[in-house]
Design a protein around this motif. Structure first.
Motif: not given
Length: 457
Positions: A241-248, A270-278, A290-293
């Motif tokens: 699986f490939y996608g964004n990372v939930f960060d709160g 109240g909106a989703y927060k996503f991780k700055d992977v790079d 990134k690869i999530l699992g």
């Protein structure tokens, strides 16, 4: 008027030769050669050659183990062979044209346009496998163990490769890339209690398999290509699986303002927060993935117990997998991110509000979210009571009926899992060999009860 389906026709032509040799009942050799031809492939590569060889040494027949009281059987095995795959459907190596419609000078006209590009060089996908293992028995075969280690490499993968739209087609089927699989398989069976006559008897059999998968190469020297909710990438496993990372969840407007480019455009509390992977200080949906699992399990197992006492018999079969992920598509629609659809009660009761600053569920707004992110990625591990059968052998005193037995069987009786969906054993993309673990409202297996009888005359 009923529509008529065009007739389909295909053929498989095979030649097979096999040589078996046994020396002193201890050394066993097998050599096999086969040539297979399939009409499904291109005009230049209809046939493929698939040899194999195997050797086994029954060590327990050697003089130094012949009368061993502990070891009742020992056999060492090794084999190597190549197999082929032609599972590409019919006529996919040939070009295909379809009739379309368009308008010229305000007049509707029929068109003839290409829908599939011919590939006369399409050939067999080949899998070469090396296997080494042993079979061993102890205590007059009351404990038997089988173990294998294998290395399997699949080359000339039959995959659809993307094409520029200027070609008139979006993809073409080609032989591209290679994949490596390797792992261990163990099985054992035991005679736990053995009584002659109609006393209590109990046997157990179990198996467990570990497999690791790695993509070795892809088409045109590319490093990866995207499929559904995942990616096929060199050096990684198929089914990733490939996608964004939930960060709160963003809690306040001040927090969003301070984050600057780390927040998505138009984000509100109240909106989703996503991780700055790079780690470049800017969140970008396309770049910060990134690869999530993986949808493939780390191991699978089965466990069977069979018991009998007098005329009664009982069999219990358990199965399960561990370490795989499932992407829960129903949750993406029912979790409150789109209030225009139906929602789970939990999403309504526990969503973010200013008085309930949850860091797990966003507020109920029509938020735009990435196609895939790990918020909806679940643990797909489970153990299932697959089958339970209780039987009774009816005493028969008849010259006509030799045996009679009644039984009650239950299938899919119980599933132990943390997966919140209907069933963790799912794959909505069952016809795609590169995508695993998608739950798209898949119907769960039915719990079935069967009452039956068998009679022998």
């Amino acid at each position: 008027m009923a529509s008529r389906t065009a007739p389909e026709k295909w053929g498989l032509n095979s030649y097979l030769a096999r040589l078996n040799y046994r020396f002193k009942d201890r050394y066993l050799f097998t050599i096999t050669a086969r040539e297979d031809g399939s009409s499904r492939f291109g005009a230049n590569n209809k046939y493929g050659f698939f040899p194999s060889g195997a050797f086994a040494w029954r060590v327990s027949e050697e003089s130094f183990l012949k009368n061993n009281k502990l070891l009742s059987d020992l056999k060492l095995r090794a084999s190597y062979g190549i197999t082929g795959n032609d599972g590409i459907g019919l006529y996919n190596s040939l070009s295909r044209y379809v009739v379309g419609r368009t308008v010229f000078n305000d007049v509707e006209v029929l068109t003839n346009q290409i829908d599939r590009i011919e590939n006369p060089d399409l050939k067999w996908e080949k899998t070469a496998q090396l296997d080494v293992g042993f079979d061993v028995g102890f205590f007059n075969s009351r404990l038997n163990i089988t173990a294998d280690y294998y290395i399997k490499k699949t080359s000339d993968l039959l995959l659809a490769v993307e094409l520029p739209a200027t070609t008139g087609s979006t993809s073409v089927l080609r032989n591209v890339g290679s994949v490596d699989n390797r792992g261990f398989e163990f099985a054992f069976n035991t005679v736990n209690i053995q009584n002659t006559g109609k006393g209590f008897n109990w046997t157990t059999s179990a198996n467990i398999s570990f497999n690791r998968n790695k993509v070795l190469s892809l088409a045109n020297d590319v490093n990866r290509f995207f499929v559904s909710n995942g990616v096929v990438q060199v050096g990684e496993s198929v089914g990733s699986f490939y996608g964004n990372v939930f960060d709160g969840i963003w809690q306040t407007q001040a927090e969003i303002t301070a984050a600057g480019p780390l927040a998505t455009a138009g984000a509100l509390p109240g909106a989703y927060k996503f991780k700055d992977v790079d780690g470049n200080g800017v969140y970008n949906e396309a770049n910060d993935r990134k690869i999530l699992g993986n949808g493939l399990p780390r191991f699978i197992f089965g466990f069977t117990n069979t018991m009998s006492f007098k005329n009664f018999d009982l069999s219990v079969f358990l199965q399960g997998v561990q370490g795989n992920k499932v992407y829960n598509i129903p949750r993406t629609l029912l979790d409150g991110s789109d209030p225009s659809t139906n929602m789970l009660k939990a999403a309504i009761d526990d969503h973010w509000t200013t008085t309930n600053p949850s860091n797990k569920r966003a507020s109920i707004r029509q938020w735009r979210t990435p196609t895939t992110f790990d918020y909806y990625l679940e643990d797909g591990s489970f153990m299932r009571v697959k089958n339970v059968t209780l039987g009774y052998q009816i005493p028969v005193k008849s010259s006509v009926v030799k045996k009679a037995r009644i039984y009650l069987s239950a299938q899919n009786l119980l599933t132990v899992t943390n997966y919140p969906g209907f069933d963790p054993e799912v794959n909505a993309a069952f016809n795609n060999a590169t995508v695993y673990g998608l739950d798209n409202f898949n119907y769960p297996p039915a719990r079935t009860f069967i009452l039956g009888a068998t009679v022998s005359f």
